[in-house]
Motif scaffolding. Structure first.
Motif, mmCIF file in Angstrom:
data_model
loop_
_atom_site.group_PDB
_atom_site.id
_atom_site.type_symbol
_atom_site.label_atom_id
_atom_site.label_comp_id
_atom_site.label_asym_id
_atom_site.label_seq_id
_atom_site.Cartn_x
_atom_site.Cartn_y
_atom_site.Cartn_z
ATOM 1 N N ALA A 37 0.984 -1.213 0.017
ATOM 2 C CA ALA A 37 -0.021 0.028 0.093
ATOM 3 C C ALA A 37 0.870 1.250 0.156
ATOM 4 O O ALA A 37 0.245 2.323 -0.136
ATOM 5 N N ILE A 38 2.144 1.142 0.110
ATOM 6 C CA ILE A 38 3.042 2.291 0.082
ATOM 7 C C ILE A 38 3.101 2.865 -1.270
ATOM 8 O O ILE A 38 3.469 2.004 -2.121
ATOM 9 N N ASP A 39 2.980 4.184 -1.534
ATOM 10 C CA ASP A 39 3.382 4.794 -2.729
ATOM 11 C C ASP A 39 4.892 5.305 -2.471
ATOM 12 O O ASP A 39 5.067 6.273 -2.280
ATOM 13 N N TRP A 40 5.546 4.089 -3.057
ATOM 14 C CA TRP A 40 7.044 4.463 -2.772
ATOM 15 C C TRP A 40 7.694 5.744 -3.693
ATOM 16 O O TRP A 40 8.541 6.457 -3.193
ATOM 17 N N VAL A 41 7.179 5.734 -4.947
ATOM 18 C CA VAL A 41 7.665 6.926 -5.618
ATOM 19 C C VAL A 41 7.442 8.294 -5.144
ATOM 20 O O VAL A 41 8.515 8.970 -4.827
ATOM 21 N N ASN A 42 6.301 8.708 -4.504
ATOM 22 C CA ASN A 42 5.800 9.755 -3.980
ATOM 23 C C ASN A 42 6.677 9.854 -2.655
ATOM 24 O O ASN A 42 7.002 11.034 -2.237
ATOM 25 N N LEU A 43 6.550 9.006 -1.896
ATOM 26 C CA LEU A 43 7.210 8.794 -0.553
ATOM 27 C C LEU A 43 8.638 9.184 -0.383
ATOM 28 O O LEU A 43 9.164 10.023 0.199
ATOM 29 N N LEU A 44 9.709 8.596 -1.450
ATOM 30 C CA LEU A 44 10.789 8.981 -1.801
ATOM 31 C C LEU A 44 11.183 10.345 -2.090
ATOM 32 O O LEU A 44 11.981 10.906 -1.731
ATOM 33 N N GLU A 45 10.344 10.668 -3.061
ATOM 34 C CA GLU A 45 10.309 12.173 -3.568
ATOM 35 C C GLU A 45 10.196 13.062 -2.467
ATOM 36 O O GLU A 45 10.946 14.073 -2.226
ATOM 37 N N GLU A 46 9.231 12.840 -1.675
ATOM 38 C CA GLU A 46 8.937 13.778 -0.471
ATOM 39 C C GLU A 46 10.195 13.677 0.574
ATOM 40 O O GLU A 46 10.535 14.705 1.160
ATOM 41 N N GLU A 47 10.549 12.656 0.709
ATOM 42 C CA GLU A 47 11.602 12.218 1.579
ATOM 43 C C GLU A 47 13.057 13.142 1.001
ATOM 44 O O GLU A 47 13.752 14.011 1.696
ATOM 45 N N VAL A 48 13.379 12.874 -0.069
ATOM 46 C CA VAL A 48 14.463 13.446 -0.850
ATOM 47 C C VAL A 48 14.374 15.120 -0.722
ATOM 48 O O VAL A 48 15.186 15.725 -0.758
ATOM 49 N N CYS A 49 13.149 15.313 -1.267
ATOM 50 C CA CYS A 49 13.109 17.081 -1.493
ATOM 51 C C CYS A 49 13.074 17.650 0.078
ATOM 52 O O CYS A 49 13.499 18.797 0.172
ATOM 53 N N ASN A 50 12.747 17.073 1.184
ATOM 54 C CA ASN A 50 12.740 17.559 2.203
ATOM 55 C C ASN A 50 13.626 17.418 3.196
ATOM 56 O O ASN A 50 13.928 17.344 4.621
ATOM 57 N N MET A 51 14.834 16.793 2.640
ATOM 58 C CA MET A 51 15.865 16.308 3.489
ATOM 59 C C MET A 51 16.737 17.782 3.818
ATOM 60 O O MET A 51 16.806 18.539 3.113
ATOM 61 N N PRO A 52 17.455 17.779 4.976
ATOM 62 C CA PRO A 52 18.102 18.935 5.322
ATOM 63 C C PRO A 52 19.231 19.263 4.533
ATOM 64 O O PRO A 52 19.976 18.253 3.838
ATOM 65 N N ASP A 53 19.745 20.384 4.351
ATOM 66 C CA ASP A 53 20.914 20.889 3.273
ATOM 67 C C ASP A 53 22.059 20.309 4.327
ATOM 68 O O ASP A 53 23.100 20.113 3.648
ATOM 69 N N LYS A 54 22.271 20.337 5.552
ATOM 70 C CA LYS A 54 23.395 19.726 6.249
ATOM 71 C C LYS A 54 23.433 18.298 6.478
ATOM 72 O O LYS A 54 22.175 17.730 6.499
ATOM 73 N N PRO A 55 24.500 17.687 6.617
ATOM 74 C CA PRO A 55 24.467 16.000 6.462
ATOM 75 C C PRO A 55 24.131 15.601 7.801
ATOM 76 O O PRO A 55 24.107 16.535 8.900
ATOM 77 N N LEU A 56 23.453 14.699 7.925
ATOM 78 C CA LEU A 56 22.857 14.118 9.088
ATOM 79 C C LEU A 56 24.155 13.429 9.951
ATOM 80 O O LEU A 56 25.101 12.924 9.438
ATOM 81 N N PRO A 57 23.892 13.567 11.157
ATOM 82 C CA PRO A 57 25.084 13.008 12.144
ATOM 83 C C PRO A 57 25.052 11.385 11.924
ATOM 84 O O PRO A 57 24.184 10.812 11.655
ATOM 85 N N PRO A 58 26.277 10.825 12.135
ATOM 86 C CA PRO A 58 26.354 9.495 11.635
ATOM 87 C C PRO A 58 25.835 8.491 12.899
ATOM 88 O O PRO A 58 25.547 9.071 13.760
ATOM 89 N N ILE A 59 25.364 7.319 12.404
ATOM 90 C CA ILE A 59 24.541 6.548 13.386
ATOM 91 C C ILE A 59 25.611 5.449 13.885
ATOM 92 O O ILE A 59 26.568 5.051 13.110
ATOM 93 N N ASN A 60 25.827 5.420 15.184
ATOM 94 C CA ASN A 60 26.622 4.903 15.945
ATOM 95 C C ASN A 60 26.164 3.388 16.319
ATOM 96 O O ASN A 60 25.232 3.081 16.609
#
Length: 60
Positions: A37-60
């Motif tokens: 039921a997940i709309d992968w195309v639009n979900l990923l588009e929203e995620e990529v478009c809304n990512m912050p400009d600065k890099p995320l901290p590394p996951i430890n």
């Protein structure tokens, strides 16, 4: 929470017609692990478009 009717609507169409209902639909699909039921195309588009400009901290 998304209604049963919203969950049954084609998600791409819902994305274009009612963004709030689409987000609720996608959240419900993710919570209940309804992968089909997940709309992968639009979900990923929203995620990529809304990512912050600065890099995320590394996951430890």
């Amino acid at each position: 929470m998304a209604t049963a009717q919203q969950l049954e609507q084609p998600t791409t169409d819902l994305y274009e017609r009612d963004f709030l209902a689409w987000t609720e639909n996608q959240a419900e699909a993710l919570r209940t692990r309804q992968v089909g039921a997940i709309d992968w195309v639009n979900l990923l588009e929203e995620e990529v478009c809304n990512m912050p400009d600065k890099p995320l901290p590394p996951i430890n």
